[in-house]
Design a protein around this motif. Structure first.
Motif, PDB file in Angstrom:
ATOM      1  N   ALA A  65      48.037  69.262  33.753  1.00 41.04           N
ATOM      2  CA  ALA A  65      48.375  68.580  33.083  1.00 41.04           C
ATOM      3  C   ALA A  65      50.288  67.418  32.428  1.00 41.04           C
ATOM      4  CB  ALA A  65      48.023  68.413  31.728  1.00 41.04           C
ATOM      5  N   LYS A  66      50.578  68.693  32.760  1.00 39.43           N
ATOM      6  CA  LYS A  66      52.476  69.193  33.133  1.00 39.43           C
ATOM      7  C   LYS A  66      52.796  68.716  34.541  1.00 39.43           C
ATOM      8  CE  LYS A  66      53.827  73.399  30.542  1.00 39.43           C
ATOM      9  NZ  LYS A  66      54.450  75.151  31.050  1.00 39.43           N
ATOM     10  N   LEU A  67      52.343  68.265  35.228  1.00 37.65           N
ATOM     11  CA  LEU A  67      52.085  67.859  36.283  1.00 37.65           C
ATOM     12  C   LEU A  67      51.994  66.251  35.751  1.00 37.65           C
ATOM     13  CD1 LEU A  67      51.307  70.097  39.519  1.00 37.65           C
ATOM     14  CD2 LEU A  67      53.735  68.757  39.097  1.00 37.65           C
ATOM     15  N   GLN A  68      51.433  65.852  35.409  1.00 35.23           N
ATOM     16  CA  GLN A  68      50.587  64.430  34.930  1.00 35.23           C
ATOM     17  C   GLN A  68      52.065  64.186  34.219  1.00 35.23           C
ATOM     18  OE1 GLN A  68      46.210  63.508  33.497  1.00 35.23           O
ATOM     19  NE2 GLN A  68      47.567  62.124  33.140  1.00 35.23           N
ATOM     20  N   GLU A  69      51.979  64.225  33.264  1.00 41.18           N
ATOM     21  CA  GLU A  69      52.619  64.243  31.944  1.00 41.18           C
ATOM     22  C   GLU A  69      54.547  64.249  32.935  1.00 41.18           C
ATOM     23  OE1 GLU A  69      55.105  65.700  27.936  1.00 41.18           O
ATOM     24  OE2 GLU A  69      54.227  67.316  29.002  1.00 41.18           O
ATOM     25  N   ALA A  70      54.866  64.781  33.877  1.00 43.31           N
ATOM     26  CA  ALA A  70      56.318  64.509  34.924  1.00 43.31           C
ATOM     27  C   ALA A  70      55.989  62.970  36.050  1.00 43.31           C
ATOM     28  CB  ALA A  70      56.371  65.347  35.738  1.00 43.31           C
ATOM     29  N   GLN A  71      54.612  63.247  35.754  1.00 46.21           N
ATOM     30  CA  GLN A  71      54.840  61.636  37.035  1.00 46.21           C
ATOM     31  C   GLN A  71      54.309  60.139  35.920  1.00 46.21           C
ATOM     32  OE1 GLN A  71      52.439  61.236  40.211  1.00 46.21           O
ATOM     33  NE2 GLN A  71      53.962  62.505  40.413  1.00 46.21           N
ATOM     34  N   ALA A  72      53.814  60.578  34.997  1.00 45.57           N
ATOM     35  CA  ALA A  72      53.954  59.399  34.018  1.00 45.57           C
ATOM     36  C   ALA A  72      55.765  58.785  33.756  1.00 45.57           C
ATOM     37  CB  ALA A  72      53.704  59.446  32.489  1.00 45.57           C
ATOM     38  N   SER A  73      56.318  59.840  33.069  1.00 44.76           N
ATOM     39  CA  SER A  73      57.534  59.713  33.132  1.00 44.76           C
ATOM     40  C   SER A  73      58.418  59.543  34.117  1.00 44.76           C
ATOM     41  CB  SER A  73      58.348  61.752  32.735  1.00 44.76           C
ATOM     42  OG  SER A  73      59.891  60.939  32.307  1.00 44.76           O
ATOM     43  N   SER A  74      58.030  59.981  35.833  1.00 47.28           N
ATOM     44  CA  SER A  74      58.935  58.909  37.041  1.00 47.28           C
ATOM     45  C   SER A  74      58.674  57.841  36.829  1.00 47.28           C
ATOM     46  CB  SER A  74      58.672  60.414  37.443  1.00 47.28           C
ATOM     47  OG  SER A  74      59.055  59.486  39.007  1.00 47.28           O
ATOM     48  N   LEU A  75      57.601  57.537  36.525  1.00 46.58           N
ATOM     49  CA  LEU A  75      56.838  55.764  37.102  1.00 46.58           C
ATOM     50  C   LEU A  75      57.788  55.300  36.126  1.00 46.58           C
ATOM     51  CD1 LEU A  75      55.185  53.486  38.379  1.00 46.58           C
ATOM     52  CD2 LEU A  75      53.185  54.637  36.939  1.00 46.58           C
ATOM     53  N   GLN A  76      57.472  55.881  34.594  1.00 39.40           N
ATOM     54  CA  GLN A  76      58.610  55.005  34.311  1.00 39.40           C
ATOM     55  C   GLN A  76      59.348  54.889  33.796  1.00 39.40           C
ATOM     56  OE1 GLN A  76      58.419  56.946  29.725  1.00 39.40           O
ATOM     57  NE2 GLN A  76      59.281  54.566  28.473  1.00 39.40           N
ATOM     58  N   ASP A  77      60.283  55.340  34.448  1.00 40.80           N
ATOM     59  CA  ASP A  77      61.981  55.784  34.910  1.00 40.80           C
ATOM     60  C   ASP A  77      62.454  54.896  36.156  1.00 40.80           C
ATOM     61  OD1 ASP A  77      62.160  56.565  32.518  1.00 40.80           O
ATOM     62  OD2 ASP A  77      62.604  59.053  33.731  1.00 40.80           O
ATOM     63  N   GLU A  78      61.016  54.973  36.962  1.00 42.16           N
ATOM     64  CA  GLU A  78      61.368  53.694  38.589  1.00 42.16           C
ATOM     65  C   GLU A  78      62.175  52.181  37.962  1.00 42.16           C
ATOM     66  OE1 GLU A  78      59.021  54.278  42.369  1.00 42.16           O
ATOM     67  OE2 GLU A  78      57.724  52.738  40.445  1.00 42.16           O
ATOM     68  N   ASP A  79      62.963  52.107  38.660  1.00 40.16           N
ATOM     69  CA  ASP A  79      63.650  50.836  39.246  1.00 40.16           C
ATOM     70  C   ASP A  79      62.868  50.181  38.907  1.00 40.16           C
ATOM     71  OD1 ASP A  79      65.233  48.328  39.612  1.00 40.16           O
ATOM     72  OD2 ASP A  79      66.166  49.491  40.161  1.00 40.16           O
ATOM     73  N   THR A  80      62.377  48.974  38.973  1.00 39.99           N
ATOM     74  CA  THR A  80      60.679  47.821  38.546  1.00 39.99           C
ATOM     75  C   THR A  80      61.074  46.995  40.499  1.00 39.99           C
ATOM     76  OG1 THR A  80      62.343  46.698  37.558  1.00 39.99           O
ATOM     77  CG2 THR A  80      60.571  47.463  36.306  1.00 39.99           C
ATOM     78  N   ALA A  81      62.744  47.067  40.569  1.00 35.16           N
ATOM     79  CA  ALA A  81      63.232  45.983  42.069  1.00 35.16           C
ATOM     80  C   ALA A  81      62.109  46.956  42.913  1.00 35.16           C
ATOM     81  CB  ALA A  81      64.879  46.044  42.072  1.00 35.16           C
TER      82      ALA A  81
END
Length: 769
Positions: free
Chosen positions: A316-332
């Motif tokens: 669950a912690k890894l999944q939460e980190a993945q979600a946060s990382s994807l959200q912060d990813e530059d769309t470019a």
């Protein structure tokens, strides 16, 4: 020597020893000096760029606390920029010192000493950021890193250097920078931003340093043991060698495999292997297990096991980190970042095991995690899916592990909601291409949205989420495919009309050639038949068809015209000839008017035709007509044939016969690859390498055997390639054409995993760990 090079020696970070005068050590010293100088310049520009960026963000901050964070970050950067530069030099100098001694750094993977004050979630996010940087460099410069490591191995006569542990390697650079910025006193958010700036800046500017280093080694004759790289995108490749082996008898290849010239197309595996079968294989190859690699547990060794709730907490912690990382990813840079989740999982499991005082995972849990991880390794290397999409889908690894742990039936059930969603995503991805900067990439946005929702919303047992996502994604794809189908149908309809016109043109040419062969014709008659009459025949056949009265009348009039101007017919069959001529002139006028031939030219031709008939009436059969000649389409001399063009239909006929001979399955000249390409089904996806250096994904929309025309379109229905069989064969033989499979990525991956495991030797249970 530049001042920046001098400083690296003055500070004592260059290697000095008694062998410095030797060629090899001299090269290493020169290489170290140039690399450290270049990296120092890069760091200076990086910190200046970050300073400007943090100042800009401070100006646009929404509150005082946020503004203070950015100003504090600017101060930290200015205070410790020199320290970071010095520390990075020292770390890399240590790596060069090991090269001088021909020693391997056994502590390389343990050199990152994370701040112990970081809580678990923060530690995971830092791990994710570091993994991003490593893999971004690895995927951006795979060939350069590989060549440098192999050149160094050959030059230093060692065999342990690879893309990660050379001084410019992914592990070395990232560890050195991470250790260097430990001096920064800044919150996690700012630290992650620094990592992201370092990643982008390094990836954008590292090429020059790598090329320079590669050239230095090439200049001293250290050649790599690899073939020259092709300008194709590269995937992360942990399992390339084994995964591609099973497809060597097929045209369906990965980008690193040569198309087999026999071209045998094999059936895609149905992916019907059960979890129990794969578990048995995993148990026989215990060295692949987490228990062996992570906890040094021997096969069948007893001990306290990590409980499922604790394992789910880690996931669950890894999944939460993945979600946060994807959200912060530059769309470019959508899909650019690969995160090696199994390494992050191992790191977190090691912490949890120590906390709980247990010794191992349960065998079933170990098998599930190992199997899903191997499947995703193959997914990331799957050439059928573009690398940008496969990297994005790779983020689903942790949720899929959670699903498989909670419901073992997932691994056996093809109709499982999560399996259905993965199938939809992979099938949609096969035709994806990066859009231009001016066009929205709706498919990538939709796939990204699906992945984001799974990462943010999935909890154990929530299968309704996958059903809902599959339904909405299917609706999106139906709309996309409907628009593409409309565009594709227009292209196909145009191609069909062109093919029909070409077929009719060829048929009319052949009919004219056959009718004129050996006949005596006046030059003006040849010109009319070769021009407007040919056009009239083509128009009539195209509009009315060969069974129509209009076509039969046009053809009959041509036959009568040719018959009427043969001297022997005017003499031997004079009654018929006299009766035919008046009606023939009227029919000839009708045919020429049907193609809007100029009236003055029609009148002139009819007058000429009347003069010819008059000469025939007054002459004997043995008297040749003025300005006439005998047509011989078999002669090769210039000037023979119908206005110099009757040889063209003949050449077309010969070429057609040659092509039919080549396509004859009994011909010795035909190859299996030709047979495979000729039998490509409509909708078959391919990847083509164009002359302008671009890689395009397109599918077969139209194939006409008669005209030897192949048309391929993009997923939007736009024409990408129009070619013929000979060109396709050349493309296939030169690796500029690859066939792609629409089989579910999961089914492909599970088949590859089973093949990979079957190819390995089983490990005895009594073997030491």
């Amino acid at each position: 020597m530049p001042s920046s090079d001098q400083s690296s020696f003055i500070k004592g970070y260059s290697v000095r020893n008694e062998r410095a005068n030797r060629d090899k050590d001299a090269l290493l010293i020169s290489m170290q000096s140039r690399i450290l100088s270049s990296l120092s310049d890069l760091l200076t520009r990086l910190f200046n760029k970050m300073d400007d960026a943090f100042f800009d963000m401070a100006q646009h901050a929404t509150n005082n606390n946020e503004q203070s964070q950015y100003f504090d970050a600017m101060r930290e950067l200015r205070l410790h920029a020199r320290d970071v530069d010095n520390h990075l030099r020292k770390e890399l100098a240590y790596q060069f010192a090991l090269l001088h001694k021909r020693q391997k750094d056994s502590q390389l993977n343990k050199r990152v000493d994370l701040d112990l004050t970081l809580v678990d979630k923060e530690r995971v996010e830092v791990d994710v950021a570091l993994a991003n940087i490593r893999n971004k460099i690895k995927t951006q410069y795979p060939d350069l890193l590989l060549h440098i490591s192999q050149r160094l191995n050959r030059y230093l006569e060692v065999d342990w250097l690879d893309e990660s542990n050379i001084p410019l390697g992914t592990q070395t650079l990232v560890n050195a920078f991470s250790n260097a910025i430990d001096k920064f006193d800044m919150p996690l958010k700012i630290r992650l931003m620094v990592f992201k700036y370092f990643e982008r800046f390094l990836v954008d500017h590292l090429r020059t340093i790598l090329v320079d280093t590669n050239k230095m080694l090439a200049d001293v004759g250290a050649d790599p043991q690899v073939k020259p790289p092709r300008a194709r995108p590269h995937h992360r490749s942990h399992a390339n060698a084994s995964s591609s082996a099973s497809g060597q008898d097929s045209l369906i290849k990965s980008s690193d495999d040569r198309i087999n010239k026999q071209g045998n197309l094999t059936e895609a595996s149905s992916g019907t292997h059960t979890f129990e079968q794969v578990s048995a294989l995993l148990s026989q190859r215990f060295s692949k297990s987490l228990n062996h690699r992570l906890f040094k547990v021997k096969a069948n060794q007893l001990g306290p096991e990590l409980k499922m709730p604790d394992l789910m907490t880690v996931l669950a912690k890894l999944q939460e980190a993945q979600a946060s990382s994807l959200q912060d990813e530059d769309t470019a840079h959508i899909g650019d970042d690969y995160q090696d989740m199994i390494l992050l999982l191992e790191h977190q499991l090691a912490i949890k095991v120590r906390e709980r005082g247990v010794r191992k995972l349960s065998q079933a849990d170990d098998n599930v995690i190992s199997l899903v991880s191997m499947i995703f390794e193959f997914v990331l290397d799957d050439h059928n899916i573009p690398p940008e999409i496969s990297l994005l889908l790779g983020r689903l690894q942790i949720p899929i592990i959670k699903i498989a742990l909670a419901d073992r039936g997932f691994l056996n059930e093809n109709n499982h909601p999560a399996r259905r969603l993965l199938k939809k995503l992979s099938q949609a991805a096969i035709g994806w291409e990066k859009e231009s900067v001016l066009q929205r990439d709706l498919l990538m946005e939709e796939i990204r949205n699906v992945v984001s929702r799974v990462l943010n919303e999935y909890e154990v047992g929530n299968m309704e989420l996958f059903t809902s996502l599959e339904k909405s994604f299917s609706k999106f794809m139906e709309d996309e495919e409907r628009r593409a189908r409309d565009a594709e149908n227009q292209i196909v309809q145009i191609a069909q009309n062109q093919s029909r016109q070409e077929m009719i043109r060829s048929m009319v040419n052949q009919l004219i050639v056959d009718r004129l062969q050996g006949k005596i014709l006046h030059a003006d008659v040849i010109e009319i038949i070769d021009g407007p009459w040919r056009e009239a025949m083509q128009n009539t056949l195209l509009r009315y068809g060969r069974d129509s009265e209009q076509w039969k009348s046009t053809l009959s009039t041509l036959d009568e015209l040719i018959w009427s101007i043969q001297p022997q017919h005017a003499t031997a069959e004079r009654p018929r000839w006299i009766k035919l001529v008046p009606e023939l002139l009227k029919q000839t006028c009708t045919v020429l008017e049907s193609v809007s031939h100029p009236k003055a030219e029609i009148d002139q031709f009819l007058a000429t035709l009347w003069d010819i008939h008059s000469q025939l009436m007054q002459s004997s059969a043995a008297t040749p007509l003025s300005n006439s000649r005998t047509i011989d389409n078999t002669a090769s001399e210039p000037g023979n044939g119908l206005s110099g063009q009757s040889a063209n239909p003949l050449r077309h006929k010969i070429k057609s016969a040659q092509r039919k001979a080549l396509l004859n399955p009994e011909s010795d000249e035909i190859t299996e690859i030709r047979h495979a390409l000729l039998n490509l089904p409509p909708g078959q996806w391919v990847e083509v390498y164009t002359l302008d250096g671009k890689i395009r994904r397109c599918k077969l929309a139209y194939h006409d055997p008669g005209s030897d025309r192949f048309i391929f379109v993009s997923r939007r229905g736009n024409k990408v390639l129009e070619t013929n069989i000979d060109s396709l064969i050349q493309m296939a033989e030169s690796e500029d054409l690859l066939l792609l499979e629409e089989v579910s990525m999961w089914d492909r991956a599970i088949s590859q995993v089973v093949g990979h495991l079957n190819a390995e030797e089983p490990v005895s249970e009594n073997d030491p760990a």
